[in-house]
Design a protein around this motif. Sequence first.
Motif, short mmCIF file in Angstrom:
data_model
loop_
_atom_site.label_atom_id
_atom_site.label_comp_id
_atom_site.label_asym_id
_atom_site.label_seq_id
_atom_site.Cartn_x
_atom_site.Cartn_y
_atom_site.Cartn_z
N GLN A 1 17.26 -14.98 15.85
CA GLN A 1 16.29 -13.89 15.77
C GLN A 1 15.86 -13.44 17.16
N ASP A 2 15.57 -14.38 18.04
CA ASP A 2 15.17 -14.04 19.40
C ASP A 2 16.29 -13.31 20.14
N ALA A 3 17.53 -13.79 19.95
CA ALA A 3 18.68 -13.15 20.61
C ALA A 3 18.91 -11.74 20.07
N LEU A 4 18.79 -11.58 18.76
CA LEU A 4 18.97 -10.24 18.18
C LEU A 4 17.87 -9.29 18.62
N LEU A 5 16.67 -9.79 18.78
CA LEU A 5 15.58 -8.95 19.27
C LEU A 5 15.89 -8.47 20.69
N LYS A 6 16.30 -9.38 21.55
CA LYS A 6 16.64 -8.99 22.93
C LYS A 6 17.83 -8.04 22.95
N THR A 7 18.80 -8.28 22.07
CA THR A 7 19.96 -7.39 21.99
C THR A 7 19.52 -6.00 21.53
N TRP A 8 18.66 -5.95 20.52
CA TRP A 8 18.18 -4.66 20.00
C TRP A 8 17.44 -3.88 21.08
N LEU A 9 16.62 -4.57 21.86
CA LEU A 9 15.85 -3.89 22.90
C LEU A 9 16.74 -3.22 23.95
N HIS A 10 17.96 -3.74 24.12
CA HIS A 10 18.88 -3.19 25.11
C HIS A 10 20.09 -2.52 24.46
N TRP A 11 20.03 -2.30 23.16
CA TRP A 11 21.20 -1.85 22.40
C TRP A 11 21.80 -0.55 22.95
N ARG A 12 20.99 0.38 23.36
CA ARG A 12 21.52 1.66 23.85
C ARG A 12 22.37 1.49 25.11
N ARG A 13 22.13 0.43 25.87
CA ARG A 13 22.88 0.19 27.10
C ARG A 13 24.08 -0.73 26.91
N ILE A 14 24.21 -1.33 25.73
CA ILE A 14 25.28 -2.31 25.48
C ILE A 14 26.50 -1.60 24.90
N MET B 1 22.80 17.15 5.59
CA MET B 1 22.10 17.00 6.83
C MET B 1 22.56 15.71 7.50
N GLY B 2 22.88 15.75 8.80
CA GLY B 2 23.41 14.61 9.52
C GLY B 2 22.34 13.65 9.97
N MET B 3 22.80 12.52 10.52
CA MET B 3 21.88 11.50 11.01
C MET B 3 21.35 11.89 12.38
N THR B 4 20.13 11.49 12.66
CA THR B 4 19.58 11.67 14.00
C THR B 4 20.18 10.61 14.91
N ALA B 5 19.98 10.77 16.20
CA ALA B 5 20.52 9.81 17.16
C ALA B 5 19.92 8.43 16.92
N THR B 6 18.64 8.36 16.61
CA THR B 6 17.97 7.07 16.35
C THR B 6 18.55 6.41 15.10
N GLN B 7 18.78 7.21 14.07
CA GLN B 7 19.36 6.66 12.84
C GLN B 7 20.77 6.14 13.09
N ALA B 8 21.53 6.85 13.92
CA ALA B 8 22.89 6.41 14.23
C ALA B 8 22.87 5.08 14.98
N VAL B 9 21.93 4.94 15.94
CA VAL B 9 21.81 3.69 16.69
C VAL B 9 21.39 2.56 15.75
N ASP B 10 20.43 2.85 14.86
CA ASP B 10 20.00 1.84 13.88
C ASP B 10 21.16 1.40 13.00
N ALA B 11 21.94 2.36 12.53
CA ALA B 11 23.07 2.04 11.67
C ALA B 11 24.12 1.21 12.41
N GLU B 12 24.35 1.54 13.68
CA GLU B 12 25.32 0.82 14.49
C GLU B 12 24.87 -0.64 14.70
#
Length: 175
Positions: free
Chosen positions: A43-56, A1-12
Motif C-alpha cells: 500500500q505504501d509503495a502504491l501510494l508513492k507510485t501513484w503520487l509520481h504516476w504522471r512522471r513514470i 463523450m471521451g475520458m478526461t486526462a485525469t480519468q485516463a491516468v486513473d484508468a492506467e
Amino acid sequence: MGMTATQAVDAEFTAFVATHAGSLRHVAWLLTGGRETAEDLVQDALLKTWLHWRRIDTQTAWAYTRRVMVNLATDRWRRRRYETVPVEMGDWRPDAAADASFAAADDRAFIVRQLAHLTARERAIVVLRYYADLPEAEVAEEVGVSVGTVKSTCSRALARLRSRGDAAEATRSLS
C-alpha cells in the motif's frame, strides 16, 4: 463523450495495479516475512507510485514500484535494526501463478522462514536476484549498492542459509 486526462491516468494506474497486485504482494511478503507488514508495504509503495504516476514510464512502472518497496523495506529495517522480523504464516498464500518461480522448493512457508534469518539487505538482495531473477547490476542499482556488494552479500546470505541444515538442500541449486 471521451475520458478526461485525469480519468485516463486513473484508468492506467488502476490497470497497472490490477495486473501487478499479486506479484507486488508476493515480493513484499518475501521482503517482510509477514502478511500484514507485506500488505502495508504494498500500500505504501502504491501510494508513492501513484503520487509520481504522471512522471513514470508505464513500461518501467513495475520496476519503479519494486524499487520503492525495497527502499521502504530498507527504511523499516533501519528503524528496527535490532529487532527480529517475526514471520506470520497463517493461512495466507501468495497467488498460484507464482508457483513456477519456486520449482526448487514447493513450500513457500519454508522459504519465508529461511529468509527471516537474513538481514533486510541480504533478504532484499536474495529476493531480487533469485525470485525476481534480476542481473547483479540491476539488483545493485535497486538496492543502492555496488555490484561487488551484491555478489558478496548474496554469497554470505546463501552460506548462512546453507549452514542452517534444513535450508542446505534448497539453496544448493542457487549457486
